[in-house]
Write an enzyme that holds these catalytic residues in place. Structure first.
Site: not given
Length: 475
Positions: A173, A175, A177, A201, A203-204, A294-295, A327
Site C-alpha cells: 500500500t 504511503k 496514504k 495499492k 489506500d482505501e 478493501h473492507r 483483506h
C-alpha cells in the site's frame, strides 16, 4: 358496512399482541436444503426468555411485526415466516444464547446481497427485547448461490492472467496514504514494482481529492506499471481505487482503467455498498479486469463479540457479490485476528466446500457449487520477520501486503520491495525443501539476509517491532 359485519379476511382474526414464540419458535422444524440458515448470538433483556428472544429475531427479520394484523389472513405465514428452530447457551457467557433461524428461500430476491442483508439484519438489531445481537454465520443454500455470479475471475484465472504460480503474491500500500501528488505517487508505485512486488495499492480513502485527482493518478500509475513490466519481464498491477460518490462515477473510473490496459481495479465494498460492488464485479468479469476489495468500515460492524455481524458473514457476502481479493487480517500484525477463526473464514473465501467446524467458528457446512474463490489479503503492520508465519498460515493462494514494511526501508522503496521478495522466495524454497517455517522461520530469514543486503537492512530496522495490545472486545 356495519361494525359487526364479518368479512372473509377477518375470519379467525383477533386483534392484539401475542408472544412471538407462539408462532415463530418451532423446535420441531426440520430444515430444508433450500433454507437460508442463520446463527445469531442473542443477549436478551432481563426477564425475556431465550425462546421468546430467538422467536422475535425470526419474526422481525421475516414476516412478523409487533402486533397481529388482519392481512396475515391473505397469505400463508407458514410458507413465508422465519423459524427459530434451535437455541443453545453460549459456553462461558452469562445470558447469551445461539439462536438458529431458518428462512424460506422465497423471501429473498435472486442475486441480491443487498436484499438478503436488508431482510436478515436490516431492522432486528434495534429490537428492544434484546440487549445485544450478533449474526455469527449464514448457510447459503446452493439454490441461492447459483443466482450469483460471484468473483469476476477467481484464483486460478488470476494466476493464469499474471503467469505466477507456487507462491503467495506480494503487494504494498502506497504511503503516506494521503497528500502525495499524482506524479510522486506514480514514482513510488514504479519503485515498488521494479523491486519485485506483484502489486501496489491505493489506500482505501484515496479516491479523487484536491491534491490528487483520480484521472491523474490512473495515468501515472499506468505509466509506472508498464515501465516496471518492461524492466522486470513480470506482469505487474496497481489496485486503482474506483470507489466514488455515485455508481456512475465509479463506472467511469473502471472504464478508464480498462482503456489504459491495466489488470486490476479496487473497490471499498462496505462503504461503497453491495449494489455498487456487484455492479462493478459484473463489469470486471465482462471486461477482463481483476477486482481487489478493501473492507474499510468492517470493524464498526464485526469487532464486538456480542453485537454486530461476524466478518465470516461479510466474507461470504463478498464472495457472492463479487471480488477477486479481500483483506482478511493477518493474525501476526497490528490488526486483530485469531488464528483458527481467521483461517476459518479464509477457507470460506477460497474453498469450494467447507465442513461445519465450531472450533473455527464455522456453524454450518457450506457448499459453494464451484463459485470462484477469493484470494485473502494479509495486511496491516507486517514486515519481513513475519514472512515465515504468513507463508505458513495463509499458504500460496494469498496476497501478502506490506505498506510500511516496504516503504519504511532505510534505503528506499525499491530496496524495501527487494527485501520482501527475497524473504518470500526464501520461505517458499525452505517450505518446499521440507523445513518447518514455524520453528525455523527466523533462521531462514537470517540465512537469506547474508546474501541480500536489502533484506539484512530490513531485518535490522524491524527486529524489535511488536504489536502487543489487549483486544478491546473483551470490554
Amino acid at each position: 358496512m356495519s361494525p359487526k359485519t364479518e368479512t372473509k379476511a377477518s375470519v379467525g382474526f383477533k386483534a392484539g399482541v401475542k408472544e412471538y414464540k407462539l408462532t415463530y419458535y418451532t423446535p420441531e422444524y426440520e430444515t430444508k436444503d433450500t433454507d437460508i440458515l442463520a446463527a445469531f448470538r442473542v443477549t436478551p433483556q432481563p426477564g425475556v426468555p431465550p425462546e421468546e428472544a430467538g422467536a422475535a429475531v425470526a419474526a422481525e427479520s421475516s414476516t412478523g411485526t409487533w402486533t397481529t394484523v388482519w392481512t396475515d389472513g391473505l397469505t400463508s405465514l407458514d410458507r413465508y415466516k422465519g423459524r427459530c428452530y434451535h437455541i443453545e447457551p453460549v459456553p462461558g457467557e452469562e445470558s447469551q444464547f445461539i439462536a438458529y433461524v431458518a428462512y424460506p428461500l422465497d423471501l429473498f430476491e435472486e442475486g441480491s446481497v443487498t436484499n438478503m442483508f436488508t431482510s436478515i439484519v436490516g431492522n432486528v438489531f434495534g429490537f428492544k427485547a434484546l440487549r445485544a445481537l450478533r449474526l455469527e454465520d449464514l448457510r447459503i443454500p446452493t439454490a441461492y448461490v447459483k443466482t450469483f455470479q460471484g468473483p469476476p475471475h477467481g484464483i486460478q484465472v488470476e494466476r493464469d492472467k499474471l503467469n505466477k504460480y507456487g507462491r503467495p503474491l506480494l503487494g504494498c500500500t502506497i504511503k503516506p496514504k494521503l497528500g502525495l501528488s499524482a506524479k510522486n505517487y506514480g514514482r513510488a508505485v514504479y519503485e515498488c514494482l521494479r523491486g519485485g512486488l506483484d502489486f501496489t495499492k491505493d489506500d482505501e480513502n484515496v479516491n479523487s481529492q484536491p491534491f490528487m485527482r483520480w484521472r491523474d493518478r490512473f495515468l501515472f500509475c499506468a505509466e509506472a506499471i508498464y515501465k516496471a513490466q518492461a524492466e522486470t519481464g513480470e506482469i505487474k498491477g496497481h489496485y486503482l481505487n474506483a470507489t466514488a460518490g455515485t455508481c456512475e462515477e465509479m463506472m467511469k473510473r473502471a472504464i478508464f482503467a480498462r482503456e489504459l490496459g491495466v489488470p486490476i481495479v479496487m473497490h471499498d465494498y462496505l462503504t461503497g455498498g453491495f449494489t455498487a460492488n456487484t455492479t462493478l464485479a459484473h463489469y470486471c468479469r465482462d471486461n477482463g479486469l481483476l477486482l481487489h476489495i478493501h473492507r474499510a468500515m468492517h470493524a464498526v460492524i464485526d469487532r464486538q463479540k456480542n453485537h454486530g455481524i461476524h466478518f465470516r458473514v461479510l466474507a461470504k457476502a463478498l464472495r457472492m457479490s463479487g471480488g477477486d481479493h479481500i483483506h482478511a487480517g493477518t493474525v501476526v500484525g497490528k490488526l486483530e485476528g485469531e488464528r483458527d477463526i481467521t483461517l476459518g473464514f479464509v477457507d470460506l473465501l477460497r474453498d469450494d466446500f467447507i465442513e461445519k467446524d465450531r472450533s473455527r467458528g464455522i456453524y454450518f457446512t457450506q457448499d459453494w457449487v464451484s463459485l470462484p474463490g477469493v484470494l485473502p489479503v494479509a495486511s496491516g503492520g507486517i514486515h519481513v520477520w513475519h514472512m515465515p508465519a504468513l507463508t505458513e498460515i495463509f499458504g500460496d493462494d494469498s496476497v501478502l501486503q506490506f505498506g510500511g514494511g516496504t516503504l519504511g526501508h532505510p534505503w528506499g522503496n525499491a530496496p524495501g520491495a527487494v527485501a520482501n521478495r527475497v524473504a518470500l522466495e526464501a520461505c517458499v524454497q525452505a517450505r518446499n525443501e521440507g523445513r518447518d517455517l514455524a520453528s525455523q522461520g527466523n533462521e531462514i530469514i537470517r540465512e537469506a539476509s547474508k546474501w541480500s543486503p536489502e533484506l539484512a537492512a530490513a531485518c535490522e530496522v524491524w527486529k524489535e517491532i511488536k504489536f502487543e495490545f489487549k483486544a478491546v472486545d473483551t470490554l
